[in-house]
Write a protein that holds these residues in place. Sequence first.
Motif, PDB file in Angstrom:
ATOM      1  N   VAL A  26       0.915  -1.185   0.066  1.00  5.85           N
ATOM      2  CA  VAL A  26      -0.031  -0.028  -0.071  1.00  5.85           C
ATOM      3  C   VAL A  26       0.939   1.309   0.019  1.00  5.85           C
ATOM      4  N   VAL A  27       1.945   1.190   0.697  1.00 13.19           N
ATOM      5  CA  VAL A  27       2.779   2.512   0.876  1.00 13.19           C
ATOM      6  C   VAL A  27       3.513   2.601  -0.499  1.00 13.19           C
ATOM      7  N   ALA A  28       3.870   1.461  -1.077  1.00 14.48           N
ATOM      8  CA  ALA A  28       4.770   1.754  -2.446  1.00 14.48           C
ATOM      9  C   ALA A  28       3.537   2.272  -3.312  1.00 14.48           C
ATOM     10  N   ARG A  29       2.253   1.601  -3.681  1.00  9.12           N
ATOM     11  CA  ARG A  29       1.582   1.967  -4.597  1.00  9.12           C
ATOM     12  C   ARG A  29       1.152   3.622  -4.362  1.00  9.12           C
ATOM     13  N   ARG A  30       0.777   4.022  -3.114  1.00 11.61           N
ATOM     14  CA  ARG A  30       0.432   5.428  -2.605  1.00 11.61           C
ATOM     15  C   ARG A  30       1.646   6.332  -2.997  1.00 11.61           C
ATOM     16  N   SER A  31       2.706   5.993  -2.541  1.00 11.65           N
ATOM     17  CA  SER A  31       4.075   6.900  -2.740  1.00 11.65           C
ATOM     18  C   SER A  31       4.248   7.146  -4.427  1.00 11.65           C
ATOM     19  N   ALA A  32       4.171   6.265  -5.030  1.00 15.29           N
ATOM     20  CA  ALA A  32       4.357   6.145  -6.452  1.00 15.29           C
ATOM     21  C   ALA A  32       3.336   7.118  -7.117  1.00 15.29           C
ATOM     22  N   ARG A  33       2.184   7.003  -6.789  1.00 15.94           N
ATOM     23  CA  ARG A  33       1.041   7.735  -7.289  1.00 15.94           C
ATOM     24  C   ARG A  33       1.325   9.214  -6.892  1.00 15.94           C
ATOM     25  N   VAL A  34       1.768   9.538  -5.669  1.00 20.18           N
ATOM     26  CA  VAL A  34       1.816  10.896  -5.289  1.00 20.18           C
ATOM     27  C   VAL A  34       3.285  11.303  -6.099  1.00 20.18           C
ATOM     28  N   LEU A  35       4.255  10.652  -6.134  1.00 24.69           N
ATOM     29  CA  LEU A  35       5.470  11.000  -6.843  1.00 24.69           C
ATOM     30  C   LEU A  35       5.311  11.317  -8.216  1.00 24.69           C
ATOM     31  N   ALA A  36       4.459  10.718  -9.144  1.00 26.77           N
ATOM     32  CA  ALA A  36       4.010  10.680 -10.284  1.00 26.77           C
ATOM     33  C   ALA A  36       3.315  12.173 -10.595  1.00 26.77           C
ATOM     34  N   ALA A  37       2.724  12.684  -9.453  1.00 31.60           N
ATOM     35  CA  ALA A  37       2.123  13.919  -9.662  1.00 31.60           C
ATOM     36  C   ALA A  37       3.094  15.267  -9.148  1.00 31.60           C
ATOM     37  N   MET A  38       4.245  14.859  -8.731  1.00 30.63           N
ATOM     38  CA  MET A  38       5.117  16.107  -8.327  1.00 30.63           C
ATOM     39  C   MET A  38       6.144  16.379  -9.571  1.00 30.63           C
ATOM     40  N   ASN A  39       6.732  17.389  -9.290  1.00 29.57           N
ATOM     41  CA  ASN A  39       7.630  17.873 -10.306  1.00 29.57           C
ATOM     42  C   ASN A  39       9.031  17.568  -9.825  1.00 29.57           C
ATOM     43  N   LEU A  40       9.686  16.525 -10.369  1.00 30.79           N
ATOM     44  CA  LEU A  40      10.959  16.197 -10.137  1.00 30.79           C
ATOM     45  C   LEU A  40      11.951  16.332 -10.971  1.00 30.79           C
ATOM     46  N   HIS A  41      11.794  17.263 -11.842  1.00 31.26           N
ATOM     47  CA  HIS A  41      12.826  17.766 -12.814  1.00 31.26           C
ATOM     48  C   HIS A  41      12.549  19.076 -12.808  1.00 31.26           C
ATOM     49  N   GLY A  42      13.730  19.821 -12.722  1.00 31.15           N
ATOM     50  CA  GLY A  42      13.730  21.348 -13.000  1.00 31.15           C
ATOM     51  C   GLY A  42      12.774  22.202 -12.076  1.00 31.15           C
ATOM     52  N   MET A  43      12.440  23.326 -12.398  1.00 30.66           N
ATOM     53  CA  MET A  43      11.682  24.048 -11.409  1.00 30.66           C
ATOM     54  C   MET A  43      10.080  24.018 -11.900  1.00 30.66           C
ATOM     55  N   PRO A  44       9.413  23.949 -10.968  1.00 30.32           N
ATOM     56  CA  PRO A  44       8.023  23.709 -10.946  1.00 30.32           C
ATOM     57  C   PRO A  44       7.031  24.932 -11.660  1.00 30.32           C
ATOM     58  N   ARG A  45       6.267  24.671 -12.620  1.00 29.96           N
ATOM     59  CA  ARG A  45       5.470  25.548 -13.217  1.00 29.96           C
ATOM     60  C   ARG A  45       3.954  25.471 -12.909  1.00 29.96           C
ATOM     61  N   ILE A  46       3.604  24.239 -12.091  1.00 29.53           N
ATOM     62  CA  ILE A  46       2.309  23.944 -11.777  1.00 29.53           C
ATOM     63  C   ILE A  46       2.275  23.756 -10.391  1.00 29.53           C
ATOM     64  N   TRP A  47       1.279  24.297  -9.533  1.00 32.33           N
ATOM     65  CA  TRP A  47       1.642  24.214  -7.904  1.00 32.33           C
ATOM     66  C   TRP A  47       0.173  23.428  -7.662  1.00 32.33           C
ATOM     67  N   THR A  48       0.373  22.565  -6.262  1.00 32.96           N
ATOM     68  CA  THR A  48      -0.494  21.962  -5.525  1.00 32.96           C
ATOM     69  C   THR A  48      -0.294  22.057  -4.068  1.00 32.96           C
ATOM     70  N   SER A  49      -1.313  21.825  -3.425  1.00 32.29           N
ATOM     71  CA  SER A  49      -1.006  22.130  -1.761  1.00 32.29           C
ATOM     72  C   SER A  49      -0.731  20.523  -1.525  1.00 32.29           C
ATOM     73  N   ARG A  50      -0.082  20.330  -0.220  1.00 31.39           N
ATOM     74  CA  ARG A  50       0.223  18.973  -0.036  1.00 31.39           C
ATOM     75  C   ARG A  50      -1.143  18.440   0.330  1.00 31.39           C
ATOM     76  N   GLY A  51      -2.130  18.763   0.979  1.00 36.50           N
ATOM     77  CA  GLY A  51      -3.308  17.983   1.247  1.00 36.50           C
ATOM     78  C   GLY A  51      -4.054  17.728  -0.117  1.00 36.50           C
ATOM     79  N   GLU A  52      -4.041  18.574  -1.164  1.00 38.74           N
ATOM     80  CA  GLU A  52      -4.628  18.264  -2.380  1.00 38.74           C
ATOM     81  C   GLU A  52      -3.767  17.024  -2.855  1.00 38.74           C
ATOM     82  N   LEU A  53      -2.552  16.865  -2.901  1.00 43.64           N
ATOM     83  CA  LEU A  53      -1.545  16.079  -3.510  1.00 43.64           C
ATOM     84  C   LEU A  53      -1.974  14.614  -2.713  1.00 43.64           C
TER      85      LEU A  53
END
Length: 407
Positions: free
Chosen positions: A139-166
Amino acid sequence: MDSGEHVRAVLREPALQGLWAAAREALASPKQPPTFRLELPDETARQAVGELYGRPMWGQGTRISVSKLDEAMRARFGTGLAEALQAEAAGPSETAESGPEEVLRAALDAQGLADEPWAQPWIAWVLRYGRVAADELPVVARRSARVLAAMNLHGMPRIWTSRGELAGLTGDPHLLDDGTTTSRVVIKAASLAHEQAAPSNDRERRALWERCGVAPDGVADTTLTWALPLSGNDPWSAGIRQRTELGLPAHLTHLDLRAAPPRLVEPDTAIAICQHPRVLEAAIREGIRHPMLCLSGPPTTATRALLGRLISDGATLHHHADFDWHGISAAHAVQQFGAEPWRMTATDYRNAVDQAAADRIDLSNLVGTPVPTPWDPALAELMSTAARAVEEEQLLPQLLADLREGL
């Protein structure tokens, strides 16, 4: 694509992960509740859930009927809700034969992250230092991967979300609160992706979240605006325009920007960006309705989100700041969004220093580490030589005149 593949594709749709996570919890409950609460963090989630469920979704959350969701699944895919979720849960990533490393790798692979350069170091860290119980790992692996896929992990972010929304993408808005297992393993992946040391305190954690396009919450960070010529006919746009009619600025939060229409302004709209609230206040007091943003320091995450939206709309940004090293740093930050310098040349600085001397105004000493000014290299050199700071307030007459004339 056959019906089975279609079901699997829908079950892996990022915008629907909150729905599936909440549905699993409802079905796993001993009381089998007839409905469950579902968070709808953004328009993408509202649209995806509405299309699947068969009715429009509004607001930040709703209640979902288990039986109606089951009927929608059967009508669309020929399989019920429980059967589809059970088949997906029994996939290769969570079979009894899969080892811990395979569980983590399969979760990343389902989100297209398994080949990222940080993936293998992250897997090794989770297995050795992650403190994740074996029965919780899938469960932790699946949830973490889904969260990471929605994060900006390259360069500077252009789209923002709150931690609660994420976190809400997985069905649990508290999943990424400080101290949770998922928060711990996600922030480690983020540090590896951005090639920096893992954060050791709250300040460093916040900075890393922001580097990934994640604001701590949806309401604390604001961006101060005035007279934005919003093009929409919706209630949100009308409300902001009404504040202008009342002679009032608008402090926009991430939640405000989430509720805003897709397009904010028309192409080629000129937006003035200042650093000091005194400039924006003076424009309001004198009835100058040129669109403005005020930084009041380093750009907040809400300001960055708004700048990204305005640039996407085709607006032109013109930025002015204090002639000190903090102001120059702020200029660098907004220029990443395509902002053009506004009265920020060596000539402007020299004229300001000379005028202060003529008016017998004492200028503060220029302190701190010099910052380059690539738009006019002579500016940084002259500032270092003169060693005097010039605040925006001293240039107020010129700035207001520019705003009256429309930049």
